[in-house]
Motif scaffolding. Structure first.
Motif, PDB file in Angstrom:
ATOM      1  N   LYS A 205      74.082  40.747 -45.300  1.00  0.00           N
ATOM      2  CA  LYS A 205      73.122  39.953 -46.072  1.00  0.00           C
ATOM      3  C   LYS A 205      72.170  39.227 -45.140  1.00  0.00           C
ATOM      4  CE  LYS A 205      72.948  35.777 -48.963  1.00  0.00           C
ATOM      5  NZ  LYS A 205      73.733  34.724 -49.662  1.00  0.00           N
ATOM      6  N   TYR A 206      72.639  38.992 -43.915  1.00  0.00           N
ATOM      7  CA  TYR A 206      71.859  38.243 -42.932  1.00  0.00           C
ATOM      8  C   TYR A 206      71.358  39.181 -41.839  1.00  0.00           C
ATOM      9  CZ  TYR A 206      74.178  34.312 -45.208  1.00  0.00           C
ATOM     10  OH  TYR A 206      74.644  33.410 -46.136  1.00  0.00           O
ATOM     11  N   SER A 207      70.187  38.852 -41.306  1.00  0.00           N
ATOM     12  CA  SER A 207      69.639  39.647 -40.205  1.00  0.00           C
ATOM     13  C   SER A 207      70.145  39.157 -38.861  1.00  0.00           C
ATOM     14  CB  SER A 207      68.109  39.608 -40.228  1.00  0.00           C
ATOM     15  OG  SER A 207      67.634  38.274 -40.060  1.00  0.00           O
ATOM     16  N   ARG A 208      70.619  37.907 -38.830  1.00  0.00           N
ATOM     17  CA  ARG A 208      71.111  37.350 -37.573  1.00  0.00           C
ATOM     18  C   ARG A 208      72.150  36.275 -37.866  1.00  0.00           C
ATOM     19  NH1 ARG A 208      66.844  36.724 -32.569  1.00  0.00           N
ATOM     20  NH2 ARG A 208      68.159  37.928 -31.149  1.00  0.00           N
ATOM     21  N   LEU A 209      73.248  36.307 -37.090  1.00  0.00           N
ATOM     22  CA  LEU A 209      74.320  35.332 -37.239  1.00  0.00           C
ATOM     23  C   LEU A 209      74.616  34.685 -35.891  1.00  0.00           C
ATOM     24  CD1 LEU A 209      76.890  37.267 -39.474  1.00  0.00           C
ATOM     25  CD2 LEU A 209      75.273  35.505 -40.219  1.00  0.00           C
ATOM     26  N   LEU A 210      74.826  33.376 -35.914  1.00  0.00           N
ATOM     27  CA  LEU A 210      75.301  32.670 -34.726  1.00  0.00           C
ATOM     28  C   LEU A 210      76.792  32.404 -34.950  1.00  0.00           C
ATOM     29  CD1 LEU A 210      74.648  31.465 -31.998  1.00  0.00           C
ATOM     30  CD2 LEU A 210      74.007  29.330 -33.132  1.00  0.00           C
ATOM     31  N   VAL A 211      77.631  33.104 -34.193  1.00  0.00           N
ATOM     32  CA  VAL A 211      79.078  33.046 -34.371  1.00  0.00           C
ATOM     33  C   VAL A 211      79.646  32.140 -33.291  1.00  0.00           C
ATOM     34  CG1 VAL A 211      81.189  34.401 -34.608  1.00  0.00           C
ATOM     35  CG2 VAL A 211      78.983  35.420 -35.221  1.00  0.00           C
ATOM     36  N   LEU A 212      80.310  31.061 -33.723  1.00  0.00           N
ATOM     37  CA  LEU A 212      80.838  30.083 -32.773  1.00  0.00           C
ATOM     38  C   LEU A 212      82.343  29.925 -32.970  1.00  0.00           C
ATOM     39  CD1 LEU A 212      78.066  28.740 -34.321  1.00  0.00           C
ATOM     40  CD2 LEU A 212      78.233  27.277 -32.331  1.00  0.00           C
ATOM     41  N   ASP A 213      83.070  29.828 -31.868  1.00  0.00           N
ATOM     42  CA  ASP A 213      84.477  29.453 -31.959  1.00  0.00           C
ATOM     43  C   ASP A 213      84.554  27.994 -32.411  1.00  0.00           C
ATOM     44  OD1 ASP A 213      85.153  31.943 -31.157  1.00  0.00           O
ATOM     45  OD2 ASP A 213      86.116  31.355 -29.273  1.00  0.00           O
ATOM     46  N   SER A 214      85.560  27.689 -33.221  1.00  0.00           N
ATOM     47  CA  SER A 214      85.614  26.363 -33.835  1.00  0.00           C
ATOM     48  C   SER A 214      86.312  25.314 -32.978  1.00  0.00           C
ATOM     49  CB  SER A 214      86.305  26.445 -35.194  1.00  0.00           C
ATOM     50  OG  SER A 214      87.632  26.914 -35.052  1.00  0.00           O
ATOM     51  N   ASP A 215      86.941  25.717 -31.882  1.00  0.00           N
ATOM     52  CA  ASP A 215      87.548  24.711 -30.993  1.00  0.00           C
ATOM     53  C   ASP A 215      86.492  24.191 -30.030  1.00  0.00           C
ATOM     54  OD1 ASP A 215      87.412  27.219 -29.836  1.00  0.00           O
ATOM     55  OD2 ASP A 215      89.264  26.994 -28.696  1.00  0.00           O
ATOM     56  N   ALA A 216      85.454  23.635 -30.615  1.00  0.00           N
ATOM     57  CA  ALA A 216      84.289  23.182 -29.847  1.00  0.00           C
ATOM     58  C   ALA A 216      83.606  22.056 -30.602  1.00  0.00           C
ATOM     59  CB  ALA A 216      83.320  24.346 -29.632  1.00  0.00           C
ATOM     60  N   THR A 217      82.653  21.428 -29.932  1.00  0.00           N
ATOM     61  CA  THR A 217      81.832  20.389 -30.552  1.00  0.00           C
ATOM     62  C   THR A 217      80.363  20.714 -30.307  1.00  0.00           C
ATOM     63  OG1 THR A 217      83.484  18.631 -30.332  1.00  0.00           O
ATOM     64  CG2 THR A 217      81.189  17.946 -30.510  1.00  0.00           C
ATOM     65  N   ILE A 218      79.579  20.743 -31.379  1.00  0.00           N
ATOM     66  CA  ILE A 218      78.136  20.937 -31.263  1.00  0.00           C
ATOM     67  C   ILE A 218      77.509  19.588 -30.929  1.00  0.00           C
ATOM     68  CG2 ILE A 218      76.029  21.607 -32.478  1.00  0.00           C
ATOM     69  CD1 ILE A 218      77.749  23.424 -34.242  1.00  0.00           C
ATOM     70  N   LEU A 219      76.721  19.563 -29.881  1.00  0.00           N
ATOM     71  CA  LEU A 219      76.141  18.307 -29.401  1.00  0.00           C
ATOM     72  C   LEU A 219      74.662  18.158 -29.741  1.00  0.00           C
ATOM     73  CD1 LEU A 219      77.790  18.365 -25.845  1.00  0.00           C
ATOM     74  CD2 LEU A 219      78.578  17.101 -27.862  1.00  0.00           C
ATOM     75  N   GLN A 220      73.950  19.285 -29.921  1.00  0.00           N
ATOM     76  CA  GLN A 220      72.523  19.249 -30.201  1.00  0.00           C
ATOM     77  C   GLN A 220      72.173  20.374 -31.165  1.00  0.00           C
ATOM     78  OE1 GLN A 220      69.780  18.691 -26.857  1.00  0.00           O
ATOM     79  NE2 GLN A 220      71.532  18.382 -25.489  1.00  0.00           N
ATOM     80  N   PRO A 221      71.008  20.294 -31.838  1.00  0.00           N
ATOM     81  CA  PRO A 221      70.590  21.361 -32.762  1.00  0.00           C
ATOM     82  C   PRO A 221      70.498  22.722 -32.065  1.00  0.00           C
ATOM     83  CG  PRO A 221      69.249  19.404 -33.074  1.00  0.00           C
ATOM     84  CD  PRO A 221      70.072  19.152 -31.834  1.00  0.00           C
ATOM     85  N   LEU A 222      70.752  23.768 -32.832  1.00  0.00           N
ATOM     86  CA  LEU A 222      70.785  25.125 -32.275  1.00  0.00           C
ATOM     87  C   LEU A 222      69.867  26.102 -33.009  1.00  0.00           C
ATOM     88  CD1 LEU A 222      74.685  25.386 -31.946  1.00  0.00           C
ATOM     89  CD2 LEU A 222      73.076  24.958 -30.080  1.00  0.00           C
ATOM     90  N   ASP A 223      69.093  25.617 -33.966  1.00  0.00           N
ATOM     91  CA  ASP A 223      68.285  26.517 -34.799  1.00  0.00           C
ATOM     92  C   ASP A 223      67.357  27.414 -34.000  1.00  0.00           C
ATOM     93  OD1 ASP A 223      69.441  25.717 -37.126  1.00  0.00           O
ATOM     94  OD2 ASP A 223      67.772  24.463 -37.823  1.00  0.00           O
ATOM     95  N   ASP A 224      66.834  26.924 -32.882  1.00  0.00           N
ATOM     96  CA  ASP A 224      65.867  27.701 -32.098  1.00  0.00           C
ATOM     97  C   ASP A 224      66.447  29.036 -31.630  1.00  0.00           C
ATOM     98  OD1 ASP A 224      63.999  25.760 -32.423  1.00  0.00           O
ATOM     99  OD2 ASP A 224      64.200  24.889 -30.427  1.00  0.00           O
ATOM    100  N   LEU A 225      67.749  29.142 -31.510  1.00  0.00           N
ATOM    101  CA  LEU A 225      68.349  30.384 -31.018  1.00  0.00           C
ATOM    102  C   LEU A 225      68.062  31.566 -31.943  1.00  0.00           C
ATOM    103  CD1 LEU A 225      71.838  29.130 -29.767  1.00  0.00           C
ATOM    104  CD2 LEU A 225      69.888  29.842 -28.376  1.00  0.00           C
ATOM    105  N   PHE A 226      67.896  31.304 -33.233  1.00  0.00           N
ATOM    106  CA  PHE A 226      67.638  32.393 -34.162  1.00  0.00           C
ATOM    107  C   PHE A 226      66.279  33.049 -33.920  1.00  0.00           C
ATOM    108  CE2 PHE A 226      70.736  29.815 -36.558  1.00  0.00           C
ATOM    109  CZ  PHE A 226      71.679  30.800 -36.843  1.00  0.00           C
ATOM    110  N   LEU A 227      65.422  32.388 -33.173  1.00  0.00           N
ATOM    111  CA  LEU A 227      64.065  32.898 -32.925  1.00  0.00           C
ATOM    112  C   LEU A 227      63.949  33.611 -31.584  1.00  0.00           C
ATOM    113  CD1 LEU A 227      62.077  29.792 -34.215  1.00  0.00           C
ATOM    114  CD2 LEU A 227      62.936  31.752 -35.496  1.00  0.00           C
ATOM    115  N   LEU A 228      65.067  33.855 -30.921  1.00  0.00           N
ATOM    116  CA  LEU A 228      65.045  34.615 -29.672  1.00  0.00           C
ATOM    117  C   LEU A 228      64.627  36.051 -29.925  1.00  0.00           C
ATOM    118  CD1 LEU A 228      68.331  33.373 -27.951  1.00  0.00           C
ATOM    119  CD2 LEU A 228      65.987  32.944 -27.193  1.00  0.00           C
ATOM    120  N   PRO A 229      64.146  36.759 -28.900  1.00  0.00           N
ATOM    121  CA  PRO A 229      63.781  38.169 -29.073  1.00  0.00           C
ATOM    122  C   PRO A 229      64.934  38.982 -29.647  1.00  0.00           C
ATOM    123  CG  PRO A 229      63.073  37.364 -26.934  1.00  0.00           C
ATOM    124  CD  PRO A 229      63.910  36.282 -27.534  1.00  0.00           C
ATOM    125  N   PRO A 230      64.649  40.031 -30.425  1.00  0.00           N
ATOM    126  CA  PRO A 230      65.707  40.841 -31.047  1.00  0.00           C
ATOM    127  C   PRO A 230      66.659  41.426 -30.016  1.00  0.00           C
ATOM    128  CG  PRO A 230      63.557  41.381 -31.969  1.00  0.00           C
ATOM    129  CD  PRO A 230      63.303  40.514 -30.775  1.00  0.00           C
TER     130      PRO A 230
END
Length: 390
Positions: A205-230
């Motif tokens: 359903k999605y063209s791109r997924l950011l898959v993260l292991d859950s034993d972690a802490t997100i410290l800053q926004p990550l939305d820009d990663l979806f706009l990286l080159p294919p």
């Protein structure tokens, strides 16, 4: 007794003994023959140029060359370059600094978590709470075990957390069958269930997924990663290893039926020591993009390390500065052996394994690494209690 020939005078004997019958007979012709046929002691140069010495030297030089080449292959990872993840050696991608003015359909992108048990379900909900708090624009997708129910009347912790994720953090829930491989089981981390992560390739359903292991802490926004080159896969280097490898604890992928088929075939070869990380390197190690490791692959264990050579290699940070590392990191992964995961660690264990302060002789101690490390663990425990009530 009759002599066969004249006796050669022996100059070092008295004259009256020269004709003694008890002296050995001396034949000048035999002496000449001896001098003619005797082998002279070889010179040093002759020894060096002899066939035997040349053969021995050739063997020794070949052995030395073999040791040198073996070391060179190891140091420069020649074999890995030929057979392993060649994109490991490419320059990391540069993230878009801004996407203002760009018409983006964020519904095509999603942050993806997977849960294989209650502990990791709580971790996933914590990750989605952080994304919600940071105002992430992409969708949020949670793959959870199909044995869990969404019926609130059951009063289970699993249903409570799933409904909390859906109703409070706008998470899309999808029940799946845990990808467990008995052949990969051992008495260590639950990596035998880690193949479940790869079901993300089936979420077309999605063209791109950011898959993260859950034993972690997100410290800053990550939305820009979806706009990286294919790219079929974008991953950071597993910089802490002694050999070239890419890490699957943080990966940006493009789901599709062909890629999911490839992943399924790879999972059929599951065995001890062959998990999601090995599969991702095998399938995408030659056709991926590399994320810079310092923002996206920080491990809590680095704050306890005595040497930071591996961390600094290939990054923008040239000198270890714990405050700068914390400031620039966008994600921190709890990987800190022998320290347990943060939801299992006791206060006593935290005190035992906390980083040591440095300095202290003639000047003030530097305890920044310790304070940051303790802050990360304390923050995780506090949020877990607040969000999951666990």
């Amino acid at each position: 007794m009759k002599r066969k020939g004249p006796q050669q005078p022996l100059l070092d004997l008295p004259e009256f003994l020269q004709d003694s019958p008890f002296l050995p007979k001396f034949d000048p012709r035999a002496d000449d023959e001896f001098k003619k046929n005797r082998q002279l002691k070889p010179t040093f140069r002759q020894i060096l140029t002899s066939k035997l010495v040349r053969t021995v030297l050739a063997i020794l030089l070949s052995f030395v060359a073999l040791i040198y080449l073996r070391r060179a292959f190891h140091e420069h990872h020649v074999w890995a370059r030929l057979t392993g993840p060649s994109c490991y050696y490419t320059e990391p991608v540069t993230n878009p600094t801004s996407h203002s003015g760009i018409d983006i359909d964020w519904s095509k992108f999603a942050y993806t978590q997977y849960a294989t048990n209650l502990e990791y379900l709580c971790n996933a909900v914590m990750m989605f709470e952080t994304l919600h708090r940071l105002g992430s624009k992409a969708d949020r997708l949670l793959l959870y075990p199909n044995k869990y129910s969404l019926d609130a009347s059951l009063g289970t912790t699993e249903s409570r957390l799933l409904l909390k994720a859906r109703d409070e953090f706008n998470v899309t829930l999808k029940a799946i069958r845990i990808q467990h491989e008995n052949s990969a089981v051992y008495s260590g981390p639950n990596w035998a269930d880690s193949y479940t992560k790869l079901l993300a390739f089936d979420q077309t359903k999605y063209s791109r997924l950011l898959v993260l292991d859950s034993d972690a802490t997100i410290l800053q926004p990550l939305d820009d990663l979806f706009l990286l080159p294919p790219a079929k896969a974008v991953m950071p280097r597993a910089w802490w290893l002694d050999y070239p490898f890419l890490s699957s604890h943080f990966m940006l992928i493009q789901p599709s039926p062909p890629e999911y088929w490839r992943v399924q075939k790879a999972m059929e070869k599951a065995r001890l020591g062959y998990y999601d990380m090995e599969i991702m390197n095998k399938l995408y190690g030659r056709e991926c993009l590399v994320l810079p490791h310092q923002p996206y692959a920080l491990l809590t264990g680095e704050f306890r390390a005595e040497s930071h050579e591996k961390w600094l290699k290939g990054g923008k940070q040239e000198v270890w500065d714990p405050e700068l590392v914390r400031k620039e990191a966008k994600v921190v992964h709890f990987s800190d052996a022998p320290m347990p995961k943060p939801w299992l660690a006791t206060r006593k264990q935290m005190e035992k394994y906390q980083p040591k302060c440095v300095g202290g002789v003639g000047f003030e101690e530097d305890c920044r690494a310790r304070d940051i490390w303790l802050g990360l663990y304390t923050d995780f425990k506090d949020r877990r209690k607040e969000i999951c009530d666990m």
